[in-house]
Design a protein around this motif. Sequence first.
Motif, PDB file in Angstrom:
ATOM      1  N   ALA A   1      27.438   4.305  69.555  1.00 34.00           N
ATOM      2  CA  ALA A   1      28.567   3.393  68.790  1.00 34.00           C
ATOM      3  C   ALA A   1      27.954   3.279  67.297  1.00 34.00           C
ATOM      4  CB  ALA A   1      28.893   2.346  69.525  1.00 34.00           C
ATOM      5  N   ALA A   2      26.712   3.043  67.225  1.00 34.22           N
ATOM      6  CA  ALA A   2      26.051   2.725  66.041  1.00 34.22           C
ATOM      7  C   ALA A   2      26.219   4.075  65.062  1.00 34.22           C
ATOM      8  CB  ALA A   2      24.538   2.309  66.233  1.00 34.22           C
ATOM      9  N   ALA A   3      26.127   5.284  65.819  1.00 28.31           N
ATOM     10  CA  ALA A   3      26.071   6.337  64.771  1.00 28.31           C
ATOM     11  C   ALA A   3      27.591   6.720  64.460  1.00 28.31           C
ATOM     12  CB  ALA A   3      25.606   7.598  65.503  1.00 28.31           C
ATOM     13  N   GLU A   4      28.628   6.505  65.486  1.00 28.14           N
ATOM     14  CA  GLU A   4      29.677   6.632  65.251  1.00 28.14           C
ATOM     15  C   GLU A   4      30.322   5.794  64.145  1.00 28.14           C
ATOM     16  OE1 GLU A   4      31.558   6.919  69.182  1.00 28.14           O
ATOM     17  OE2 GLU A   4      30.721   9.036  69.499  1.00 28.14           O
ATOM     18  N   THR A   5      30.186   4.528  64.354  1.00 34.93           N
ATOM     19  CA  THR A   5      30.727   3.443  63.499  1.00 34.93           C
ATOM     20  C   THR A   5      30.072   3.783  62.047  1.00 34.93           C
ATOM     21  OG1 THR A   5      30.642   2.021  65.097  1.00 34.93           O
ATOM     22  CG2 THR A   5      30.999   1.047  63.095  1.00 34.93           C
ATOM     23  N   ALA A   6      28.785   4.215  61.915  1.00 36.22           N
ATOM     24  CA  ALA A   6      28.091   4.467  60.759  1.00 36.22           C
ATOM     25  C   ALA A   6      28.867   5.560  60.162  1.00 36.22           C
ATOM     26  CB  ALA A   6      26.596   4.552  60.926  1.00 36.22           C
ATOM     27  N   ARG A   7      29.140   6.691  60.677  1.00 31.09           N
ATOM     28  CA  ARG A   7      29.818   7.801  60.236  1.00 31.09           C
ATOM     29  C   ARG A   7      31.386   7.669  59.627  1.00 31.09           C
ATOM     30  NH1 ARG A   7      26.668  10.622  64.072  1.00 31.09           N
ATOM     31  NH2 ARG A   7      25.044  11.558  63.336  1.00 31.09           N
ATOM     32  N   ARG A   8      31.871   6.773  60.578  1.00 27.87           N
ATOM     33  CA  ARG A   8      32.931   6.390  60.269  1.00 27.87           C
ATOM     34  C   ARG A   8      33.276   5.923  58.944  1.00 27.87           C
ATOM     35  NH1 ARG A   8      34.394   4.453  65.189  1.00 27.87           N
ATOM     36  NH2 ARG A   8      34.081   2.306  64.700  1.00 27.87           N
ATOM     37  N   PHE A   9      32.036   5.168  58.483  1.00 28.89           N
ATOM     38  CA  PHE A   9      32.098   4.369  57.094  1.00 28.89           C
ATOM     39  C   PHE A   9      31.508   5.556  56.120  1.00 28.89           C
ATOM     40  CE2 PHE A   9      33.208  -0.086  57.287  1.00 28.89           C
ATOM     41  CZ  PHE A   9      33.645  -0.063  58.671  1.00 28.89           C
TER      42      PHE A   9
ATOM     43  N   GLN B   1      26.421   8.620  44.429  1.00 27.81           N
ATOM     44  CA  GLN B   1      25.970   7.006  44.468  1.00 27.81           C
ATOM     45  C   GLN B   1      27.172   6.499  44.999  1.00 27.81           C
ATOM     46  OE1 GLN B   1      22.619   6.426  44.133  1.00 27.81           O
ATOM     47  NE2 GLN B   1      22.734   8.619  44.109  1.00 27.81           N
ATOM     48  N   PRO B   2      26.847   5.487  45.959  1.00 25.97           N
ATOM     49  CA  PRO B   2      25.668   5.010  46.451  1.00 25.97           C
ATOM     50  C   PRO B   2      25.265   6.116  47.649  1.00 25.97           C
ATOM     51  CG  PRO B   2      27.168   3.601  47.382  1.00 25.97           C
ATOM     52  CD  PRO B   2      28.017   4.601  46.525  1.00 25.97           C
ATOM     53  N   ALA B   3      23.999   6.413  47.813  1.00 24.51           N
ATOM     54  CA  ALA B   3      23.631   6.941  49.064  1.00 24.51           C
ATOM     55  C   ALA B   3      23.786   6.168  50.310  1.00 24.51           C
ATOM     56  CB  ALA B   3      22.170   7.500  48.895  1.00 24.51           C
ATOM     57  N   ARG B   4      24.830   6.545  51.067  1.00 27.41           N
ATOM     58  CA  ARG B   4      24.896   5.650  52.564  1.00 27.41           C
ATOM     59  C   ARG B   4      24.154   6.404  53.573  1.00 27.41           C
ATOM     60  NH1 ARG B   4      30.064   5.497  49.808  1.00 27.41           N
ATOM     61  NH2 ARG B   4      31.061   3.290  49.939  1.00 27.41           N
ATOM     62  N   LEU B   5      23.377   5.423  54.205  1.00 19.45           N
ATOM     63  CA  LEU B   5      22.143   5.994  54.867  1.00 19.45           C
ATOM     64  C   LEU B   5      21.999   4.992  56.055  1.00 19.45           C
ATOM     65  CD1 LEU B   5      19.422   6.779  52.335  1.00 19.45           C
ATOM     66  CD2 LEU B   5      20.851   8.395  53.350  1.00 19.45           C
ATOM     67  N   PHE B   6      21.754   5.809  57.208  1.00 21.42           N
ATOM     68  CA  PHE B   6      21.587   4.756  58.232  1.00 21.42           C
ATOM     69  C   PHE B   6      20.213   5.358  59.195  1.00 21.42           C
ATOM     70  CE2 PHE B   6      23.021   6.816  62.400  1.00 21.42           C
ATOM     71  CZ  PHE B   6      23.714   7.859  62.361  1.00 21.42           C
ATOM     72  N   LEU B   7      19.922   4.648  60.034  1.00 20.96           N
ATOM     73  CA  LEU B   7      18.323   4.861  60.807  1.00 20.96           C
ATOM     74  C   LEU B   7      18.357   3.999  62.250  1.00 20.96           C
ATOM     75  CD1 LEU B   7      14.914   5.201  59.115  1.00 20.96           C
ATOM     76  CD2 LEU B   7      15.374   3.599  60.774  1.00 20.96           C
ATOM     77  N   THR B   8      18.132   4.829  63.137  1.00  9.70           N
ATOM     78  CA  THR B   8      17.556   3.833  64.181  1.00  9.70           C
ATOM     79  C   THR B   8      16.253   4.207  64.786  1.00  9.70           C
ATOM     80  OG1 THR B   8      18.568   5.359  65.735  1.00  9.70           O
ATOM     81  CG2 THR B   8      19.844   3.632  65.384  1.00  9.70           C
TER      82      THR B   8
ATOM     83  N   PHE C   1       9.735  -3.025  68.441  1.00 10.04           N
ATOM     84  CA  PHE C   1      11.130  -3.160  68.862  1.00 10.04           C
ATOM     85  C   PHE C   1      12.038  -2.678  67.952  1.00 10.04           C
ATOM     86  CE2 PHE C   1      12.336  -5.412  64.848  1.00 10.04           C
ATOM     87  CZ  PHE C   1      11.188  -5.644  64.315  1.00 10.04           C
ATOM     88  N   PHE C   2      13.261  -2.254  68.299  1.00  9.93           N
ATOM     89  CA  PHE C   2      14.058  -1.113  67.731  1.00  9.93           C
ATOM     90  C   PHE C   2      15.174  -1.891  66.847  1.00  9.93           C
ATOM     91  CE2 PHE C   2      11.953   0.724  71.458  1.00  9.93           C
ATOM     92  CZ  PHE C   2      11.694   2.238  70.954  1.00  9.93           C
ATOM     93  N   GLN C   3      15.566  -1.177  65.726  1.00  7.02           N
ATOM     94  CA  GLN C   3      16.643  -1.532  64.821  1.00  7.02           C
ATOM     95  C   GLN C   3      17.487  -0.610  64.425  1.00  7.02           C
ATOM     96  OE1 GLN C   3      14.594  -3.161  61.175  1.00  7.02           O
ATOM     97  NE2 GLN C   3      14.842  -5.231  62.178  1.00  7.02           N
ATOM     98  N   LEU C   4      18.834  -0.950  64.401  1.00  6.24           N
ATOM     99  CA  LEU C   4      19.653  -0.058  63.654  1.00  6.24           C
ATOM    100  C   LEU C   4      19.531  -0.713  62.171  1.00  6.24           C
ATOM    101  CD1 LEU C   4      22.270   1.621  62.997  1.00  6.24           C
ATOM    102  CD2 LEU C   4      23.528  -0.289  63.523  1.00  6.24           C
ATOM    103  N   ASP C   5      19.318   0.417  61.011  1.00  3.10           N
ATOM    104  CA  ASP C   5      19.363  -0.003  59.881  1.00  3.10           C
ATOM    105  C   ASP C   5      20.215   0.543  58.924  1.00  3.10           C
ATOM    106  OD1 ASP C   5      17.444  -1.183  57.676  1.00  3.10           O
ATOM    107  OD2 ASP C   5      17.429   0.712  57.093  1.00  3.10           O
ATOM    108  N   VAL C   6      21.214   0.089  58.120  1.00  2.00           N
ATOM    109  CA  VAL C   6      22.211   0.744  57.390  1.00  2.00           C
ATOM    110  C   VAL C   6      21.865   0.210  55.916  1.00  2.00           C
ATOM    111  CG1 VAL C   6      24.557   0.438  56.990  1.00  2.00           C
ATOM    112  CG2 VAL C   6      23.842   0.541  59.398  1.00  2.00           C
ATOM    113  N   GLU C   7      21.722   0.956  55.089  1.00  4.12           N
ATOM    114  CA  GLU C   7      21.418   0.898  53.713  1.00  4.12           C
ATOM    115  C   GLU C   7      22.536   1.664  52.624  1.00  4.12           C
ATOM    116  OE1 GLU C   7      19.351  -1.374  53.240  1.00  4.12           O
ATOM    117  OE2 GLU C   7      17.831  -1.086  54.865  1.00  4.12           O
TER     118      GLU C   7
END
Length: 418
Positions: A30-38, A103-110, A127-133
């Motif tokens: 869901a994180a990857a899908e939501t991030a990609r949707r944005f 710009q901006p570079a829209r990036l995410f990482l888990t 611990f694990f994070q979803l990180d969105v920048e």
Amino acid sequence: MPRSEPIKAVRGVRDILPTERPLWRVAETAAAETARRFGYEEIVTPVIEHAELIERAGDDSDAFVKELYRFEDRGGRKLALRPEATAGVVRAYFEHGLQQGPQPARLFLTGPMFRYDRPQKGRYRQFFQLDVEAIGSGNAGLDAEVIELARDWLTELGLGNLRLELNSIGDSRCRPAYLDELRSYYRPLKEKLSGDSQARLERNPLRLLDSKAAEDAPFKSGAPRITDHLCSDCSAHWQQVRRTLDSAGIEYVLNPYLVRGLDYYTRTVFEFYPGGATGQQDALAGGGRYDGLAEAEGWPPTPAVGFASGLDRVTDLMATSGEEIIARPAADVLVLPDGDLAVEAAEVARICRAARTVSVDYDPRSLKAKMRSADKVGAKWVVIITADNAKSRTAQLKDMASGIQAEVPWSELSERLA
Ligand code: AMP
């Protein structure tokens, strides 16, 4: 010879077991899908970085420098296990010329993060994070965008009952004057403050506002509020963030005590809590603008905003909030050799794998015992091979739901299972 003790996991880290992984996978997908949707793309940065990269982004008193897993490698390099992803993502953005792209570079990482903190429930050393920048733009629309992304993701996971806390902490133009006011307010109260707050009063008075110490609590409500002292640019930014959130129907609570203690944080700060919970311990996600970080790392000044969310806490909450994730059996088809037929069982499994997920029960138990465990693990079909079957290259295919069983040539198995 004395038996040595078995070696257990390192304190503060944990194993995520196959029974827990489906829930994690739901959260990650869901994180990857939501991030990609944005319009956010995935980036993977190393778990190890130069310790200096992290230390430049912190300051000595800051928890995340004090809690740093710092070590020297065999080549004498001073390295650290990353305590959060932002410093590394910003490094990668410049190192690979992403600032020259759109710009901006829209990036995410888990991925895993590491902090040498005192372990307790919901707080781990790995611990694990979803990180969105979103890096490379100072537009207030992006502050609201990352907040909306976080909200959409958590809502999709069944955690829509959220409390979003929001504040602005100004920038290098308006904050210094505000900090002077804050010092003036607290100085006469110094003797009554907690030890930590006394030590921070001159150096980092903003941190007095998010102190958890009981001694500090009575003085907060009288403290000057930074949102009353924003310069015109910060004030316009602050209004636009709120207007955008309002038009998206995203509710928030203004929390004038929500701060970040480091200079490179600017303007918007926010945190998501599960509805009903209080206290930093329960934050599901936190983020904000960090227009000064690139410069602190030695790169050209570049505005950016983002958030990080703890997957351990998110999945814990999903589990307790009754989100039902039906754990799929490890394999749909279980091949049961009746006797010493390992080679034949492996061949049959290979054939069935063209159509389904398959595992083989090689245990030298009776067929009856194997059938019982096939039932227990929830296999949808079993494929039984007896010595006679092996000779005629056939198998007994049993549909576990209907109980119907038929003899099938190996060559037809994958078709029958499709
Ligand atoms: P921070 O980078 O400290 O703002 O943390 C962002 C999010 O990561 C928090 O809201 C938590 O959900 C999660 N988090 C931070 N530290 C830990 C930890 N030690 N164990 C588990 N989750 C954590």
